[in-house]
Design a protein around this motif. Structure first.
Motif, mmCIF file in Angstrom:
data_model
loop_
_atom_site.group_PDB
_atom_site.id
_atom_site.type_symbol
_atom_site.label_atom_id
_atom_site.label_comp_id
_atom_site.label_asym_id
_atom_site.label_seq_id
_atom_site.Cartn_x
_atom_site.Cartn_y
_atom_site.Cartn_z
ATOM 1 N N VAL A 1 0.866 -1.174 0.000
ATOM 2 C CA VAL A 1 0.000 0.000 0.000
ATOM 3 C C VAL A 1 0.901 1.222 0.000
ATOM 4 C CG1 VAL A 1 -1.632 1.358 1.372
ATOM 5 C CG2 VAL A 1 -1.918 -1.105 1.179
ATOM 6 N N VAL A 2 0.533 2.225 -0.783
ATOM 7 C CA VAL A 2 1.310 3.455 -0.838
ATOM 8 C C VAL A 2 0.413 4.606 -0.406
ATOM 9 C CG1 VAL A 2 2.699 4.985 -2.265
ATOM 10 C CG2 VAL A 2 2.692 2.524 -2.714
ATOM 11 N N GLY A 3 0.916 5.415 0.523
ATOM 12 C CA GLY A 3 0.157 6.550 1.024
ATOM 13 C C GLY A 3 1.036 7.776 1.148
ATOM 14 N N LEU A 4 0.427 8.829 1.640
ATOM 15 C CA LEU A 4 1.093 10.120 1.801
ATOM 16 C C LEU A 4 1.041 10.491 3.272
ATOM 17 C CD1 LEU A 4 2.306 12.675 0.383
ATOM 18 C CD2 LEU A 4 -0.042 13.529 0.234
ATOM 19 N N ALA A 5 2.194 10.701 3.897
ATOM 20 C CA ALA A 5 2.225 10.874 5.342
ATOM 21 C C ALA A 5 3.234 11.931 5.763
ATOM 22 C CB ALA A 5 2.566 9.548 6.019
ATOM 23 N N ALA A 6 2.951 12.559 6.912
ATOM 24 C CA ALA A 6 3.829 13.588 7.475
ATOM 25 C C ALA A 6 3.795 13.491 8.989
ATOM 26 C CB ALA A 6 3.381 14.982 7.016
ATOM 27 N N GLY A 7 4.686 14.258 9.635
ATOM 28 C CA GLY A 7 4.733 14.304 11.091
ATOM 29 C C GLY A 7 5.220 15.657 11.548
ATOM 30 N N PRO A 8 5.316 15.873 12.841
ATOM 31 C CA PRO A 8 5.764 17.177 13.361
ATOM 32 C C PRO A 8 7.167 17.568 12.902
ATOM 33 C CG PRO A 8 4.738 15.890 15.109
ATOM 34 C CD PRO A 8 4.903 14.976 13.935
ATOM 35 N N ARG A 9 7.983 16.595 12.552
ATOM 36 C CA ARG A 9 9.341 16.874 12.083
ATOM 37 C C ARG A 9 9.552 16.459 10.631
ATOM 38 N NH1 ARG A 9 12.127 20.279 15.552
ATOM 39 N NH2 ARG A 9 11.788 19.660 17.715
ATOM 40 N N THR A 10 8.494 16.046 9.974
ATOM 41 C CA THR A 10 8.614 15.462 8.643
ATOM 42 C C THR A 10 7.560 16.047 7.719
ATOM 43 O OG1 THR A 10 9.316 13.385 9.691
ATOM 44 C CG2 THR A 10 8.699 13.291 7.377
ATOM 45 N N SER A 11 7.971 16.513 6.553
ATOM 46 C CA SER A 11 7.020 16.973 5.551
ATOM 47 C C SER A 11 6.345 15.766 4.904
ATOM 48 C CB SER A 11 7.730 17.821 4.501
ATOM 49 O OG SER A 11 8.781 17.088 3.891
ATOM 50 N N TYR A 12 5.346 16.010 4.055
ATOM 51 C CA TYR A 12 4.609 14.911 3.439
ATOM 52 C C TYR A 12 5.500 14.132 2.481
ATOM 53 C CZ TYR A 12 0.124 16.285 5.402
ATOM 54 O OH TYR A 12 -0.911 16.552 6.265
ATOM 55 N N GLU A 13 5.524 12.813 2.692
ATOM 56 C CA GLU A 13 6.342 11.900 1.906
ATOM 57 C C GLU A 13 5.473 10.791 1.327
ATOM 58 O OE1 GLU A 13 10.457 11.571 4.204
ATOM 59 O OE2 GLU A 13 8.795 10.968 5.500
ATOM 60 N N ILE A 14 5.933 10.205 0.233
ATOM 61 C CA ILE A 14 5.274 9.036 -0.332
ATOM 62 C C ILE A 14 5.831 7.805 0.382
ATOM 63 C CG2 ILE A 14 4.648 7.831 -2.444
ATOM 64 C CD1 ILE A 14 3.925 10.802 -2.481
ATOM 65 N N VAL A 15 4.958 7.080 1.068
ATOM 66 C CA VAL A 15 5.389 5.974 1.928
ATOM 67 C C VAL A 15 4.775 4.668 1.432
ATOM 68 C CG1 VAL A 15 5.454 5.073 4.279
ATOM 69 C CG2 VAL A 15 5.532 7.553 3.895
ATOM 70 N N GLU A 16 5.617 3.669 1.269
ATOM 71 C CA GLU A 16 5.181 2.335 0.860
ATOM 72 C C GLU A 16 5.162 1.416 2.079
ATOM 73 O OE1 GLU A 16 6.586 -0.092 -2.867
ATOM 74 O OE2 GLU A 16 7.873 -0.603 -1.148
ATOM 75 N N VAL A 17 4.061 0.683 2.241
ATOM 76 C CA VAL A 17 3.893 -0.208 3.387
ATOM 77 C C VAL A 17 3.724 -1.640 2.900
ATOM 78 C CG1 VAL A 17 2.479 -0.762 5.400
ATOM 79 C CG2 VAL A 17 2.803 1.638 4.725
ATOM 80 N N ASP A 18 4.577 -2.524 3.375
ATOM 81 C CA ASP A 18 4.447 -3.953 3.083
ATOM 82 C C ASP A 18 3.257 -4.485 3.871
ATOM 83 O OD1 ASP A 18 4.766 -6.857 3.424
ATOM 84 O OD2 ASP A 18 6.707 -6.581 2.476
ATOM 85 N N THR A 19 2.249 -5.010 3.192
ATOM 86 C CA THR A 19 1.027 -5.420 3.896
ATOM 87 C C THR A 19 1.215 -6.701 4.708
ATOM 88 O OG1 THR A 19 0.270 -6.576 1.902
ATOM 89 C CG2 THR A 19 -0.477 -4.308 2.219
ATOM 90 N N ALA A 20 2.277 -7.427 4.451
ATOM 91 C CA ALA A 20 2.528 -8.640 5.233
ATOM 92 C C ALA A 20 3.228 -8.312 6.542
ATOM 93 C CB ALA A 20 3.351 -9.630 4.418
ATOM 94 N N THR A 21 4.240 -7.458 6.481
ATOM 95 C CA THR A 21 5.041 -7.152 7.669
ATOM 96 C C THR A 21 4.713 -5.791 8.279
ATOM 97 O OG1 THR A 21 6.794 -6.102 6.382
ATOM 98 C CG2 THR A 21 6.916 -8.496 6.679
ATOM 99 N N ARG A 22 4.000 -4.960 7.518
ATOM 100 C CA ARG A 22 3.688 -3.560 7.884
ATOM 101 C C ARG A 22 4.955 -2.706 7.988
ATOM 102 N NH1 ARG A 22 0.980 -6.690 11.055
ATOM 103 N NH2 ARG A 22 2.196 -6.154 12.884
ATOM 104 N N ALA A 23 6.050 -3.190 7.430
ATOM 105 C CA ALA A 23 7.262 -2.375 7.356
ATOM 106 C C ALA A 23 7.028 -1.247 6.356
ATOM 107 C CB ALA A 23 8.446 -3.228 6.928
ATOM 108 N N ALA A 24 7.484 -0.056 6.713
ATOM 109 C CA ALA A 24 7.237 1.121 5.885
ATOM 110 C C ALA A 24 8.554 1.750 5.466
ATOM 111 C CB ALA A 24 6.394 2.133 6.658
#
Length: 670
Positions: free
Chosen positions: A354-377
């Motif tokens: 799964v690929v999504g768009l995510a950010a945090g208080p120290r991180t701008s929006y990035e394209i993030v890929e998540v392995d659906t088996a391990t949930r490693a991102a």
């Protein structure tokens, strides 16, 4: 030891140009074969939106050169503007909406040719516009939403689902577009085709409701001959239930996000139950006080994604958005771990990931890929790179304040922060309350260099998610029903005064700023007889200032009836429209203000600013007005944003009593 310098005077490496260069975020993710594509902001290129692809080898490249601008104007706020599909030979095929003419184009980026138009130009009103495309090469069509103006007024408009031929036969012929829906609804989202190709589902609603008030899911049969849909009927939702997204599962069941219990939740209708007049549905995770969707401000927003194995990727949370993998069979939801605290409403599947768009208080929006088996991102695109030493960024904290009547008010507080400076003993910092737009929206707690522009200079920022904001359930957002200009004004003032009372902010140096609906709240705060004394100054951007004008064809169709829920029906409470409009309350203004407006804005038109300034003239209130040709609702050009930030800082310097020689002085007229 850090030197003590007056708040507001601290030197910062974050200048307005740096902040403006990082304004905006990627949007509208999609998978094209083994590649991930998205749209990306280009503030330095006139504010256009580029289409970017990530090739299988990990390299990123822009698909279309300037001046191509991949952005739709459907409902003015737009929506999903592109779709792509792989082909057996010759590379991918992509269709996209070009902002300048709103035509739908086809393009083969690896074929060496230029984009070719698929739809005609209309000379009526705002023309023909398209959004939320579904590319169906095997059928020879693109399915999408078409917005068609039938007259010159902004409300002379209809919206239908259409099939656009890929052969270009409709490029100059409106009659070659096949209308798939019957036009019975004012608003529609793009059709979702069932796995067996026999049915289509979409969301629809009508005035005076907004999509977060009440929508319906329409189900129709898809004829084999490619003609208009048949048997269309509303099977889910209703006037008091807001369906925000609908999608098909691989087993033929229909999934949707709705809020019958006061929180947006994921629900399912089994394939066997879809023949019922009103389909029976079940909640996948019942009785969870958190949101699994949000307000449908743009056509094609996506909070969940059905996966091939029956699981579902889902964005969810209360006040924040986390990505989780939902297993409906087991009834479990497992969240993805990482530095990201805010996942946007755009998802796509890429192989088994799964690929999504995510950010945090120290991180701008990035394209993030998540392995659906391990949930490693892992980050695969638009990777965050510190534009400045993170030591200069005030990360902010989530807080809950108490408002009138003991009600909760959610906010993010960003204190002044600098690694080499501190304020003098006995001096409290000035604070600016940021008011988000919408008002049915929310300010996320993510890295924002515009906030850091002020906090690194010694000015605190408090983002207030006032009553009416989304992310906290329907009851919280319904606080603003018929109370716009009251609850939002009270909540912003309550947060500012609480910060002063606890010793975090200087009571004499409080400011308020906002754009669009936030501009309304800012102007309403400065003109309110009960709140005006809270504020030392304000910065108002592309605001609503005259409710009666806005309710009388002075805005676009999408929000032309919005005030019926925010204020009340105009025919029944005209006095309320007059009593709350800042344009009728200019005699209450005491604080200096800055007014910023795009001259191409059709949502909050500059005519309202002109009337407001005429009413303010001669009252002795220091103010400045900056207008920008070529800018619409929300500024996109780097030079515009630089001037706005520097002018706002100058307003604060003059009002709060500190010197800033590094920005041009804003001339305030009496």
């Amino acid at each position: 030891m850090a030197p003590a310098l007056p708040y507001g005077t601290w030197h910062s490496p974050i200048d307005a140009g740096l902040a403006a260069s990082h304004d905006g975020r990627p949007e509208y993710l999609g998978a094209v074969g083994d590649e991930v594509w998205w749209t990306a902001p280009r503030p330095a290129e006139g504010g256009r939106r580029a289409l970017v692809r990530r090739r299988a080898d990990g390299t990123e490249e822009s698909v279309l050169p300037a001046p191509w601008n991949v952005r739709s104007r459907v409902i003015e706020y737009g929506g999903l503007p592109w779709a792509g599909a792989p082909r057996a030979a010759g590379g991918p095929l992509v269709v996209f909406v070009h902002f300048a003419d709103q035509r739908l184009y086809a393009y083969e980026p690896d074929g060496g040719g230029a984009p070719r138009p698929l739809t005609p130009v209309s000379r009526t009103g705002g023309g023909l516009r398209f959004a939320d495309p579904r590319l169906l090469p095997e059928r020879g069509h693109v399915w999408c939403v078409m917005e068609e103006f039938t007259g010159e007024a902004p409300t002379d408009v209809r919206r239908v689902l259409v099939a656009v031929p890929l052969d270009g036969s409709a490029a100059d012929d409106r009659a070659a577009l096949t209308e798939l829906s019957d036009g019975r609804h004012r608003f529609v989202t793009g059709p979702q085709l069932s796995p067996d190709g026999r049915r289509a589902a979409w969301i629809a609603w009508d005035h005076p409701r907004m999509p977060w008030d009440g929508t319906e899911v329409v189900l129709a049969d898809v004829p084999e001959d490619g003609g208009p849909f048949t048997g269309a009927a509303a099977v889910l939702g209703g006037p008091d239930e807001a369906v925000s997204q609908v999608a098909w599962s691989t087993d033929g069941s229909l999934l949707y996000a709705s809020d019958p219990g006061g929180w947006w939740e994921l629900r399912r209708v089994a394939a066997a139950d879809l023949g019922d007049a009103r389909a029976r549905s079940t909640a996948l995770l019942p009785a969870r006080a958190e949101e699994f969707a949000g307000p449908l401000w743009r056509i094609g927003m996506q909070w969940f994604l059905p996966l091939a194995d029956g699981r579902i990727a889902a964005v969810h949370g209360t006040g924040t958005n986390t990505l989780g993998i939902l297993d409906p069979a087991a009834g479990t939801l497992t969240d993805v771990e990482g530095p990201w605290t805010e996942w946007a409403s755009t998802l796509t599947a890429h192989g088994t990931a799964v690929v999504g768009l995510a950010a945090g208080p120290r991180t701008s929006y990035e394209i993030v890929e998540v392995d659906t088996a391990t949930r490693a991102a892992r980050v695969i695109g638009s990777a965050h790179r510190d534009a400045v030493d993170p030591a200069y960024v005030s990360a902010g904290t989530e807080r809950v304040f108490t408002g009138p009547g003991g009600r909760e008010i959610h906010a993010h507080v960003h204190p002044p922060h600098h690694p080499e400076s501190t304020g003098p003993d006995g001096e409290l910092p000035p604070y600016v309350v940021w008011v988000h737009g919408g008002p049915t929206s929310r300010a996320p707690l993510v890295l924002d260099l515009e906030i850091a522009y002020f906090t690194s200079r010694g000015i605190g920022v408090a983002e207030v998610n006032y009553g009416g904001s989304t992310g906290y359930g329907r009851a919280y957002r319904n606080r603003l029903r018929e109370q716009w200009g009251v609850v939002d004004v009270e909540d912003c003032a309550a947060v500012a005064l609480a910060l002063a009372a606890e010793g975090s902010a200087d009571r004499a140096r409080l400011a308020v700023r906002g754009g669009s609906a936030g501009g309304w709240t800012t102007a309403a705060s400065l003109t309110s007889p009960t709140a005006r004394d809270v504020w030392a100054c304000g910065a108002i951007s592309y605001p609503i200032l005259d409710l009666a004008g806005w309710a009388a064809d002075e805005t676009h169709d999408f929000e032309s009836r919005y005030l019926e829920s925010l204020i009340g029906p105009y025919a029944e409470v005209p006095e309320r429209y007059a009593e709350r409009s800042p344009i009728n309350l200019v005699g209450n203004i005491r604080a200096p203000f800055l007014l910023l407006q795009g001259l191409d804005d059709v949502i909050c038109p500059p005519a309202q600013c002109d009337r407001f300034l005429a009413a303010v003239a001669g009252r002795g209130v220091p103010h400045a007005y900056l207008s920008f040709a070529g800018e619409g609702h929300g500024f996109r050009r780097k030079d515009t944003m630089v001037r706005c930030l520097e002018s706002e800082l100058s307003l604060y310097a003059q009002t709060f009593g500190f010197e800033r020689a590094d920005v041009p002085r804003l001339e305030l007229a009496p």
